[in-house]
Design a protein around this motif. Sequence first.
Motif, mmCIF file in Angstrom:
data_model
loop_
_atom_site.group_PDB
_atom_site.id
_atom_site.type_symbol
_atom_site.label_atom_id
_atom_site.label_comp_id
_atom_site.label_asym_id
_atom_site.label_seq_id
_atom_site.Cartn_x
_atom_site.Cartn_y
_atom_site.Cartn_z
ATOM 1 N N GLU A 107 0.829 -1.208 0.000
ATOM 2 C CA GLU A 107 0.000 0.000 0.000
ATOM 3 C C GLU A 107 0.860 1.254 0.000
ATOM 4 N N MET A 108 1.923 1.240 0.803
ATOM 5 C CA MET A 108 2.820 2.383 0.853
ATOM 6 C C MET A 108 3.501 2.579 -0.510
ATOM 7 N N TYR A 109 3.922 1.493 -1.114
ATOM 8 C CA TYR A 109 4.565 1.543 -2.424
ATOM 9 C C TYR A 109 3.599 2.109 -3.459
ATOM 10 N N SER A 110 2.367 1.632 -3.416
ATOM 11 C CA SER A 110 1.348 2.102 -4.344
ATOM 12 C C SER A 110 1.104 3.600 -4.158
ATOM 13 N N GLU A 111 1.078 4.028 -2.909
ATOM 14 C CA GLU A 111 0.879 5.458 -2.610
ATOM 15 C C GLU A 111 2.033 6.292 -3.172
ATOM 16 N N LEU A 128 8.801 5.107 -14.914
ATOM 17 C CA LEU A 128 7.688 4.977 -13.977
ATOM 18 C C LEU A 128 6.942 3.677 -14.239
ATOM 19 N N GLN A 129 6.800 3.326 -15.493
ATOM 20 C CA GLN A 129 6.059 2.120 -15.861
ATOM 21 C C GLN A 129 6.711 0.863 -15.285
ATOM 22 N N SER A 130 8.046 0.809 -15.294
ATOM 23 C CA SER A 130 8.717 -0.379 -14.761
ATOM 24 C C SER A 130 8.440 -0.535 -13.273
ATOM 25 N N PHE A 131 8.331 0.592 -12.547
ATOM 26 C CA PHE A 131 8.018 0.514 -11.123
ATOM 27 C C PHE A 131 6.555 0.121 -10.911
ATOM 28 N N CYS A 132 5.690 0.569 -11.799
ATOM 29 C CA CYS A 132 4.280 0.172 -11.713
ATOM 30 C C CYS A 132 4.140 -1.320 -11.985
ATOM 31 N N ASP A 133 4.922 -1.821 -12.940
ATOM 32 C CA ASP A 133 4.889 -3.247 -13.267
ATOM 33 C C ASP A 133 5.308 -4.103 -12.074
ATOM 34 N N LEU A 134 6.248 -3.606 -11.270
ATOM 35 C CA LEU A 134 6.669 -4.355 -10.083
ATOM 36 C C LEU A 134 5.490 -4.590 -9.161
ATOM 37 N N HIS A 192 3.154 -7.220 -10.729
ATOM 38 C CA HIS A 192 3.671 -8.596 -10.611
ATOM 39 C C HIS A 192 3.449 -9.120 -9.207
ATOM 40 N N GLY A 193 3.639 -8.265 -8.206
ATOM 41 C CA GLY A 193 3.423 -8.677 -6.812
ATOM 42 C C GLY A 193 1.978 -9.080 -6.592
ATOM 43 N N LYS A 194 1.044 -8.340 -7.166
ATOM 44 C CA LYS A 194 -0.372 -8.657 -7.006
ATOM 45 C C LYS A 194 -0.713 -9.954 -7.706
ATOM 46 N N LYS A 195 -0.130 -10.162 -8.893
ATOM 47 C CA LYS A 195 -0.390 -11.411 -9.621
ATOM 48 C C LYS A 195 0.103 -12.606 -8.830
#
Length: 143
Positions: free
Chosen positions: A76-80, A126-132, A135-138
């Motif tokens: 959640e913190m990462y997403s924020e 930014l996209q590569s960090f969003c992809d991380l 992947h964690g959610k998957k």
Amino acid sequence: MKEENSRLQNELNEQKRAISEVEGEIKTLQSNLTMDEIRSKEAKLRKEVKEMEDKLDKLRGGVTLVKPEERKAIEEMYSEKISHWRKRKRMFKDLWDAITENSPKDLKEFKEELGIEYDEDVGVSLQSFCDLLQHGKKRARGQ
């Protein structure tokens, strides 16, 4: 006289050859470890192997290294943080476009003059960090 000189020269060459052989043997012996050093190194390596085997047993045993609550909080913190990054990037882009809309200067030079660097200029996406995060959610769903 010449004969004795050549004989002495040959003897000198043989002595030099013998000396270089002995020096080579000394270097080889010095590069080898003593028994005490070997025992010490063996004990150290056995200790390392034991620690690694214990760690491997823990991992194989399915020990949870990160608690689900901690993992969720971190995600959640990462997403924020990613969200803040997106917002700031968008705000900067809007401001930059407004400032440079009617600028006669070359935008690249102006950007360089001001010392501004885009994420892409320094090899960050930014996209590569969003992809991380995705992947964690998957992975979490797949478990």
